[in-house]
Design a protein around this motif. Structure first.
Motif, mmCIF file in Angstrom:
data_model
loop_
_atom_site.group_PDB
_atom_site.id
_atom_site.type_symbol
_atom_site.label_atom_id
_atom_site.label_comp_id
_atom_site.label_asym_id
_atom_site.label_seq_id
_atom_site.Cartn_x
_atom_site.Cartn_y
_atom_site.Cartn_z
ATOM 1 N N GLU A 1 -17.554 13.911 -0.678
ATOM 2 C CA GLU A 1 -17.214 13.569 0.699
ATOM 3 C C GLU A 1 -16.785 14.821 1.471
ATOM 4 O O GLU A 1 -17.128 14.995 2.638
ATOM 5 C CB GLU A 1 -16.078 12.539 0.708
ATOM 6 C CG GLU A 1 -15.678 12.041 2.074
ATOM 7 C CD GLU A 1 -16.635 11.000 2.636
ATOM 8 O OE1 GLU A 1 -16.524 10.691 3.845
ATOM 9 O OE2 GLU A 1 -17.500 10.499 1.872
ATOM 10 N N THR A 2 -16.054 15.692 0.793
ATOM 11 C CA THR A 2 -15.529 16.891 1.442
ATOM 12 C C THR A 2 -16.628 17.906 1.734
ATOM 13 O O THR A 2 -16.662 18.521 2.813
ATOM 14 C CB THR A 2 -14.455 17.538 0.549
ATOM 15 O OG1 THR A 2 -13.408 16.595 0.311
ATOM 16 C CG2 THR A 2 -13.871 18.781 1.190
ATOM 17 N N LEU B 1 -6.578 10.077 -3.131
ATOM 18 C CA LEU B 1 -7.330 10.692 -2.035
ATOM 19 C C LEU B 1 -6.376 11.366 -1.043
ATOM 20 O O LEU B 1 -6.625 12.491 -0.581
ATOM 21 C CB LEU B 1 -8.171 9.635 -1.318
ATOM 22 C CG LEU B 1 -9.260 8.955 -2.159
ATOM 23 C CD1 LEU B 1 -9.986 7.899 -1.328
ATOM 24 C CD2 LEU B 1 -10.252 9.973 -2.692
ATOM 25 N N ARG B 2 -5.297 10.714 -0.744
ATOM 26 C CA ARG B 2 -4.335 11.301 0.200
ATOM 27 C C ARG B 2 -3.600 12.487 -0.437
ATOM 28 O O ARG B 2 -3.251 13.454 0.254
ATOM 29 C CB ARG B 2 -3.353 10.224 0.675
ATOM 30 C CG ARG B 2 -4.045 9.123 1.476
ATOM 31 C CD ARG B 2 -3.071 8.156 2.114
ATOM 32 N NE ARG B 2 -3.763 7.094 2.818
ATOM 33 C CZ ARG B 2 -4.315 7.208 4.026
ATOM 34 N NH1 ARG B 2 -4.244 8.366 4.667
ATOM 35 N NH2 ARG B 2 -4.937 6.184 4.591
ATOM 36 N N LEU B 3 -3.373 12.428 -1.736
ATOM 37 C CA LEU B 3 -2.769 13.572 -2.420
ATOM 38 C C LEU B 3 -3.691 14.787 -2.350
ATOM 39 O O LEU B 3 -3.242 15.917 -2.119
ATOM 40 C CB LEU B 3 -2.470 13.200 -3.880
ATOM 41 C CG LEU B 3 -1.950 14.350 -4.757
ATOM 42 C CD1 LEU B 3 -0.661 14.937 -4.185
ATOM 43 C CD2 LEU B 3 -1.731 13.869 -6.194
ATOM 44 N N PHE B 4 -4.989 14.553 -2.553
ATOM 45 C CA PHE B 4 -5.943 15.665 -2.460
ATOM 46 C C PHE B 4 -5.923 16.261 -1.058
ATOM 47 O O PHE B 4 -5.975 17.491 -0.889
ATOM 48 C CB PHE B 4 -7.346 15.164 -2.809
ATOM 49 C CG PHE B 4 -8.390 16.234 -2.719
ATOM 50 C CD1 PHE B 4 -8.278 17.400 -3.453
ATOM 51 C CD2 PHE B 4 -9.496 16.087 -1.882
ATOM 52 C CE1 PHE B 4 -9.243 18.393 -3.374
ATOM 53 C CE2 PHE B 4 -10.451 17.074 -1.786
ATOM 54 C CZ PHE B 4 -10.323 18.231 -2.538
ATOM 55 N N ALA B 5 -5.814 15.425 -0.042
ATOM 56 C CA ALA B 5 -5.726 15.936 1.330
ATOM 57 C C ALA B 5 -4.479 16.803 1.507
ATOM 58 O O ALA B 5 -4.525 17.864 2.152
ATOM 59 C CB ALA B 5 -5.711 14.779 2.325
ATOM 60 N N ALA C 1 -8.728 10.418 7.325
ATOM 61 C CA ALA C 1 -9.370 9.435 8.196
ATOM 62 C C ALA C 1 -10.380 8.591 7.427
ATOM 63 O O ALA C 1 -10.574 7.407 7.726
ATOM 64 C CB ALA C 1 -10.050 10.146 9.366
ATOM 65 N N ARG C 2 -11.016 9.194 6.456
ATOM 66 C CA ARG C 2 -12.054 8.488 5.694
ATOM 67 C C ARG C 2 -11.492 7.798 4.448
ATOM 68 O O ARG C 2 -12.248 7.138 3.710
ATOM 69 C CB ARG C 2 -13.147 9.469 5.271
ATOM 70 C CG ARG C 2 -13.894 10.104 6.439
ATOM 71 C CD ARG C 2 -14.833 11.180 5.935
ATOM 72 N NE ARG C 2 -15.560 11.833 7.029
ATOM 73 C CZ ARG C 2 -16.373 12.867 6.866
ATOM 74 N NH1 ARG C 2 -16.565 13.386 5.663
ATOM 75 N NH2 ARG C 2 -16.996 13.404 7.903
ATOM 76 N N ALA C 3 -10.200 7.949 4.160
ATOM 77 C CA ALA C 3 -9.625 7.463 2.905
ATOM 78 C C ALA C 3 -9.849 5.962 2.669
ATOM 79 O O ALA C 3 -10.253 5.571 1.565
ATOM 80 C CB ALA C 3 -8.133 7.791 2.840
#
Length: 413
Positions: free
Chosen positions: A116-117, A64-68, A24-26
């Motif tokens: 952020e996390t 960022l999405r890969l980390f998610a 959501a924050r990406a």
């Protein structure tokens, strides 16, 4: 305790699912990461705006999405998921961006992703924080390995092309070396026919907008890479090229002469190169046997120079398109005589400019007036003055031919 069930539960910090929050924050986090790169890494601050807003922002958001995904599924990244990072690293290698800057950018992005996390973590979230930190370290290692490997492989290929057999073959073709002797010495045989091209490339907006520095160099290399990609795709094999930011020479091995126009023709190739590079491209082309390459390249270069001198628009040209200009560019007394027809206008540059514009717009007074930012009546007045001063009027067919030839001759002497 059911460990398998526990492993299926989403990792949460502050009671919220980490992966969902990160996705959501990406977009907003991507903007902050890019801003940080521009602030802290000089080489990124000097990159073209097009590249920052496009490729760089895209790869940051992809990471960022890969980390998610890694956090959500509690596993390392797969080779397929790292393909975009490898492609990006190879492109940066072609553009000359230093590897240490690329790796630092990945570290900055991962670090901000972690901040952020973990920002909402409390004492009860320690086990989750430790697991996510472990996932980050594994992903960081994977990214470093994938990016470094792709970058170094791309650089090795580029270096071998620049200093290896392809470079030697192009040099032999351009200099008219004995190709049989060259083949015996190197084991490299030229193609049966080559499409020779001379390209003149306009500057990209990013080259013009920025002060000289590494960033403008990247913009130029990016432009050249896109031109080469279009050429390679057309030929189905890597082109032999000697290009810099202003243009250069291209040799494409071909089985037969490509069509000039129509689907898959040379006009389409130049149009595609123009779209890909985002700059105007002037090109001249001729298909010939290997032994005639030097003469064809020389003619192409002269055609491109004539197009530039006569102010023609970007596009693809051949000798038939500039026959008058080509013939009039040969030194002769007649050439000097034609140029002298316009001597009465030398002290009146506005009249010369009006004549050039009027002829370039097909004797359309309104179109010429719009291009000159004057009233059509002003164009009429100036054309009448040109007639009085030179004795030649564009309204008379014979005089029109003389005026056109005189303008070409004036640019050539």
């Amino acid at each position: 305790m059911d460990r398998s069930a526990d492993a299926q539960r989403p990792l949460r910090i502050g009671g919220r699912p980490v992966a969902a929050q990160l996705r959501a924050r990406a977009p907003a986090l991507t903007s902050r990461v890019v801003a940080r790169l521009l602030r802290d890494l000089p080489v990124y601050a000097e990159l073209p705006h097009e590249e920052i807003a496009g490729d760089i922002a895209d790869i940051v958001q992809h990471n960022l999405r890969l980390f998610a995904d890694v956090v959500e599924h509690r596993r390392p990244a797969t080779d397929t998921e790292l393909a975009q990072q490898r492609d990006s690293a190879a492109q940066r290698a072609e553009e000359g961006v230093p590897l240490d800057a690329i790796l630092t950018a990945y570290q900055v992005g991962i670090g901000m992703c972690w901040e952020e996390t973990a920002q909402d973590a409390g004492p009860g979230d320690l086990p989750t924080v430790l697991e996510i930190m472990n996932r980050i370290m594994v992903l960081q290692q994977q990214l470093t390995s994938a990016v470094s490997g792709a970058y170094l492989e791309a650089r090795q290929i580029l270096d071998s092309q620049e200093h290896g057999g392809r470079h030697a073959l192009m040099a032999a073709l351009l200099t008219g070396e004995d190709l049989e002797r060259f083949a015996r010495r190197t084991g490299l045989r030229p193609a049966a026919r080559y499409l020779t091209m001379t390209l003149a490339l306009g500057p990209h907006d990013d080259e013009v907008a920025q002060v000289p520095g590494p960033g403008t160099g990247v913009a130029a290399r990016r432009k050249i890479r896109r031109i080469r990609t279009a050429l390679d795709r057309f030929a189905g094999t890597p082109a032999l090229t000697a290009l810099d930011e202003t243009g250069g020479t291209v040799l494409l091995p071909v089985a037969e002469t490509p069509p000039w126009s129509g689907p898959g023709g040379l006009c389409d190739l130049v149009a595609e190169a123009t779209r890909a590079a985002g700059v105007p491209v002037v090109a001249a082309a001729e298909t010939t046997e290997p032994g005639a390459v030097p003469a064809a390249v020389a003619r192409n270069a002269e055609i491109v120079a004539l197009v530039a001198r006569t102010g023609r628009p970007a596009g693809l040209y051949r000798l038939a398109d500039v026959l008058l200009e080509y013939q009039l560019s040969r030194p002769s007394e007649a050439l000097n005589g034609l140029a002298r027809l316009l001597l009465p206008l030398e002290a009146k540059p506005e009249l010369l400019h009006t004549l050039e514009t009027y002829l370039a717009h097909g004797l359309d007074r309104r179109a010429a007036a719009a291009a000159l930012h004057v009233h059509p009546n002003t164009v009429d007045y100036r054309i009448r003055r040109i007639g009085r001063l030179t004795g030649l009027s564009p309204a008379r067919p014979t005089d029109l031919q003389h005026l056109s030839a005189a303008l070409v001759a004036r640019r050539s002497v």
